[in-house]
Design an enzyme around this catalytic site. Structure first.
Site, PDB file in Angstrom:
ATOM      1  N   SER A 233       0.786  -1.229   0.000  1.00  0.00           N
ATOM      2  CA  SER A 233       0.000   0.000   0.000  1.00  0.00           C
ATOM      3  C   SER A 233       0.820   1.281   0.000  1.00  0.00           C
ATOM      4  O   SER A 233       0.318   2.330  -0.389  1.00  0.00           O
ATOM      5  CB  SER A 233      -0.930   0.015   1.216  1.00  0.00           C
TER       6      SER A 233
ATOM      7  N   HIS B  76      -5.450  -3.611  -2.244  1.00  0.00           N
ATOM      8  CA  HIS B  76      -5.160  -2.569  -3.228  1.00  0.00           C
ATOM      9  C   HIS B  76      -5.142  -3.064  -4.661  1.00  0.00           C
ATOM     10  O   HIS B  76      -5.183  -2.257  -5.592  1.00  0.00           O
ATOM     11  CB  HIS B  76      -3.831  -1.888  -2.883  1.00  0.00           C
TER      12      HIS B  76
ATOM     13  N   LYS C 170     -11.427   0.476  -1.286  1.00  0.00           N
ATOM     14  CA  LYS C 170     -10.496   1.018  -2.281  1.00  0.00           C
ATOM     15  C   LYS C 170     -11.209   1.086  -3.635  1.00  0.00           C
ATOM     16  O   LYS C 170     -12.049   1.947  -3.833  1.00  0.00           O
ATOM     17  CB  LYS C 170      -9.234   0.151  -2.355  1.00  0.00           C
TER      18      LYS C 170
END
Length: 416
Positions: free
Chosen positions: A184, A212, A243
């Site tokens: 990340s 992610h 996300k």
């Protein structure tokens, strides 16, 4: 001498250092957001160049409509834990669809991504060992610490070191290898094939956090596991809807037996209120968009590639990232803070990151562009960096060749 438990280091110390230099980078309030990835902060419209809303779906009309309709139909809360009175049809539908999307047998949805990872603590008995990449997300480290087993950290992306640690483990120890897919902060990715081979050689289970990369990488957007073609070789995938899926909530997906065990035994699932209706409906709608609008993923990756290469042309080193997460490092927090402030004055809002989020001291600007940005926005960011760099005299990186990002979208994947 009495020790004050509240007098420890942390982000508040970084805030104090920055404010001493006239920089206010954290907990900034947004009065409004727009569909072109801008926000109003302190009465000014600024470009958001650090959001995890990779595909820009948080302002997608279908996602918003789904959330509003679910709240009107089912209320604002599920009203209880999943095991008792909180399970909704929406949860079951989301679990079925996300499992299929990730190429897994089953899934269980949790209230946050952090809670999804905390559920892993239920896997660690007293004789078990969790082998964690040194830079895994904080939630994975917390999960390992909460379990009864031991924790071993292998050097970042160093499969050879992992093998050494696995070989040294007692024969009767249960082994869990745990890694992020896309990391990340630095935006680099794990070698899932090498990790699967190492886990197999030592009888270990492999767990990957796709927070992610889900929605961003892979031909279908199913993440790094799809990109590496190891969907059927994982013992568990964890992820979040906060996300690319523009909502809140987490998921654990994998073989049905593994998922059912955690669904029935993980305290972060059993003792938490269920995901609210609006959040579940938004995640479902976002999944539909991910499946039907692949051009959003392509645009995000194209803009990221342009940002990497544009910054590199200006002399900024964005290594080791090969993804839409674009890191620019500074020697110390004061230097990073001054650069953050210069960009903010230019109308570009980025993420200023320091310890404990990054190891080894220093500071970093973490940038991302979303599918709601365009080439004009990219040019604005690069111009702001160029101007700030000339004025502040920021040290420049070495001459670096252009980069092709890790994609998995039918185009050549590459690394620098």
């Amino acid at each position: 001498m009495t020790v004050d438990p509240f007098a420890k280091g942390g982000l508040h110390q970084a805030e104090a250092i920055l404010k001493a230099h006239g920089v206010d980078a954290y907990f900034r309030s947004m009065a409004a957001r727009t569909g072109d990835s801008h926000a109003v902060i302190d009465g000014r419209k600024v470009m958001l160049a650090g959001s995890n809303d990779y595909l820009g779906l948080s302002t997608h009309p279908a996602v918003i409509e789904a959330a509003v309709n679910a709240a009107r139909r089912l209320g604002t809360s599920a009203g209880g834990s999943r095991a008792l009175s909180g399970t909704l049809d929406l949860h079951g539908e989301l679990e079925e669809r996300i499992a299929a999307f990730l190429g897994q047998e089953a899934a269980v949805v949790t209230t946050t991504g952090f809670q999804a990872n905390l559920a892993l603590s239920a896997l660690l008995g007293r004789s078990d060992i969790a082998f964690l990449d040194a830079r895994v997300h904080a939630s994975l480290l917390e999960a390992a610490r909460l379990g009864w087993g031991r924790v071993r950290r292998y050097r970042h992306l160093d499969t050879a070191h992992l093998r050494e640690l696995l070989a040294a483990a007692p024969d009767d120890a249960g082994r869990l290898v745990v890694t992020d897919g896309m990391f990340s902060m630095d935006g680099d990715v794990a070698d899932l094939r090498a990790l699967r081979d190492a886990a197999d050689d030592f009888g270990a289970k492999l767990i990957v956090d796709a927070a992610h990369d889900m929605g961003v990488l892979g031909n279908r957007g199913a993440g790094l596991a799809e990109h590496c073609e190891v969907e059927d070789g994982l013992d568990l995938i964890t992820a979040t809807f906060s996300k690319a899926f523009a909502s809140i909530g987490g998921v654990l997906a994998g073989p049905a037996g593994n998922v059912h065990y955690l669904r029935s035994n993980a305290r972060s699932i059993l003792f938490s209120a269920a995901l609210p209706p609006a959040s579940a409906a938004a995640a479902l709608a976002a999944l539909t968009v991910v499946e039907t609008e692949p051009e959003r993923r392509t645009r995000t990756l194209d803009l990221a590639e342009g940002l990497h290469n544009g910054l590199r042309t200006l002399g900024f080193d964005t290594r080791p990232s090969t993804t839409p997460i674009v890191p620019v490092r500074f020697a110390d927090l004061a230097a990073g803070g001054a650069f953050w402030a210069a960009l903010f004055r230019a109308g570009v809002f980025t993420n200023l990151v320091a310890a404990p989020a990054i190891p080894g001291g220093g500071a970093m600007l973490r940038l991302t562009l979303t599918a709601n940005h365009d080439e004009t926005h990219l040019a604005t960011v690069l111009e702001a960096f160029d101007t700030a760099g000339r004025r502040l005299g920021v040290p420049r990186g070495p001459d670096l060749p252009p980069v092709r990002l890790t994609r998995g979208d039918g185009r050549r994947a590459g690394r620098r």
